[in-house]
Design a protein around this motif. Structure first.
Motif, PDB file in Angstrom:
ATOM      1  N   ALA A 221     -52.676  -4.681 -22.970  1.00 56.51           N
ATOM      2  CA  ALA A 221     -51.957  -3.418 -22.828  1.00 56.51           C
ATOM      3  C   ALA A 221     -51.148  -3.369 -21.533  1.00 56.51           C
ATOM      4  CB  ALA A 221     -52.941  -2.244 -22.869  1.00 56.51           C
ATOM      5  N   LYS A 222     -51.637  -4.073 -20.507  1.00 61.22           N
ATOM      6  CA  LYS A 222     -50.911  -4.112 -19.233  1.00 61.22           C
ATOM      7  C   LYS A 222     -49.742  -5.079 -19.262  1.00 61.22           C
ATOM      8  CE  LYS A 222     -54.733  -2.710 -16.226  1.00 61.22           C
ATOM      9  NZ  LYS A 222     -55.620  -3.097 -15.080  1.00 61.22           N
ATOM     10  N   GLY A 223     -49.559  -5.754 -20.385  1.00 60.03           N
ATOM     11  CA  GLY A 223     -48.420  -6.653 -20.524  1.00 60.03           C
ATOM     12  C   GLY A 223     -48.665  -8.073 -20.039  1.00 60.03           C
ATOM     13  N   ALA A 224     -49.931  -8.466 -19.887  1.00 61.33           N
ATOM     14  CA  ALA A 224     -50.229  -9.843 -19.462  1.00 61.33           C
ATOM     15  C   ALA A 224     -49.764 -10.818 -20.529  1.00 61.33           C
ATOM     16  CB  ALA A 224     -51.724 -10.008 -19.224  1.00 61.33           C
ATOM     17  N   PRO A 225     -49.204 -11.973 -20.128  1.00 58.52           N
ATOM     18  CA  PRO A 225     -48.760 -12.981 -21.103  1.00 58.52           C
ATOM     19  C   PRO A 225     -49.921 -13.418 -21.988  1.00 58.52           C
ATOM     20  CG  PRO A 225     -47.946 -13.510 -18.908  1.00 58.52           C
ATOM     21  CD  PRO A 225     -48.926 -12.387 -18.752  1.00 58.52           C
TER      22      PRO A 225
END
Length: 320
Positions: A221-225
């Protein structure tokens, strides 16, 4: 009393139980060591000569007396004398163990290097065709005995490609690493096939469990790859069951090397133990089994300690 202390206390208890089992089991096999050692020449000995040999190796006494003499010697570091080699048992074992240890380590490296990525790959493609292929291959690998795989591989190489695996004189790793690995890589791959399949299935199952946890969903959700989510967040926690499996399998690899060493003519501890059983070399069989059992227990203890490094939430001192 912490966990490590309790485990160390169980070592002599387990070793005592193993010593009794192997002592009785080898003597239940029909025949005697003198006849097995001399073969057809045993018929040329007079009863007095046979009695003298039996007295020399201590097999003319009762089982209880033999066991007491053997276990008393173990306390002093004396494993007895091998009937087959005419040398101290511990010297013979230590001369053969490095090859078996190398074979087991190579098999583990191959299994983890192949099985772990395969399991992660299958988990990230759950229920897709590629996942099904990996699962089927893992099931086949886990179900096929290593000695069958070894014989099939040798047949394919000889009949299909006109080459044979190197079965000449063994070259130690310290003498010629390239020649050594040339001899060892194929037997190690055969020995590690079932372990590779097990690592694949366990790592896939563990990754599927971890990928559904809250912290993994939060990282996404935090946009980590996606690569970081899998390899940095999910994989470390999924490794715990793989480490457990590796500790158990290490002991099995040491014991299971018997047939692989026999097929590929490797002079390791497993092949030596098999020959010792056929020769009724009581002292060598007993010493070899105890040696493998001790290594199995040490490896499992080290695996338990690795848990703490992988998961700080685990406290060995509080475990029952």
């Amino acid at each position: 009393m912490n966990y490590l202390t309790r485990r160390l206390i169980t070592f002599p208890i387990v070793m005592l139980g193993v010593s009794i089992l192997v002592f009785v089991a080898i003597r239940l096999i029909p025949g005697d060591s003198i006849t097995a050692m001399l073969g057809t020449e045993a018929g040329l000995l007079t009863p007095e000569q046979k009695q003298a040999l039996a007295a020399y190796f201590g097999i003319d006494q009762s089982w209880l007396t033999q066991y007491w003499r053997w276990i008393s010697g173990l306390v002093r570091g004396d494993f007895g004398v091998s009937v087959t080699y005419g040398k101290p048992v511990l010297e013979v074992i230590l001369g053969r163990f490095p090859l078996t240890l190398e074979l087991a380590v190579l098999a583990m490296i191959i299994a983890i290097a192949v099985g772990l990525p395969a399991g992660v790959f299958a988990a990230t493609r759950s229920e897709k065709r590629s996942d099904l292929v990996v699962r089927v291959l893992a099931m086949i690998g886990q179900s096929t005995p290593s000695f069958v795989v070894g014989l099939v591989v040798i047949y394919i190489l000889s009949a299909g490609f006109g080459i044979l695996p190197s079965m000449g004189e063994f070259v130690p790793l310290t003498v010629d690493p390239v020649a050594n690995l040339t001899q060892m890589i194929l037997p190690a791959a055969v020995l590690g096939l079932a372990f590779t399949a097990s690592v694949t299935r366990i790592s896939r199952s563990a990754m599927l469990d971890v990928l559904g946890d809250d912290y993994v969903r939060t990282a996404r959700a935090k946009g980590a790859p996606a690569r970081d989510v899998i390899w940095r967040h999910a994989l470390p926690n999924a490794l715990i069951p793989v480490v457990t499996l590796s500790g158990v399998e290490c002991g099995y690899l040491l014991g299971g090397a018997v047939l692989v060493e026999q097929i590929f003519a490797l002079p390791g501890l497993g092949r030596m133990t098999l020959d010792a059983i056929l020769q009724r070399d009581y002292a060598l069989v007993q010493g070899s089994v105890l040696f493998v059992a001790l290594n199995f227990m040490i490896v499992n203890l080290l695996v338990d300690l690795v848990y703490v490094a992988l998961d700080p939430r685990i406290r060995l001192g509080g475990r029952s």
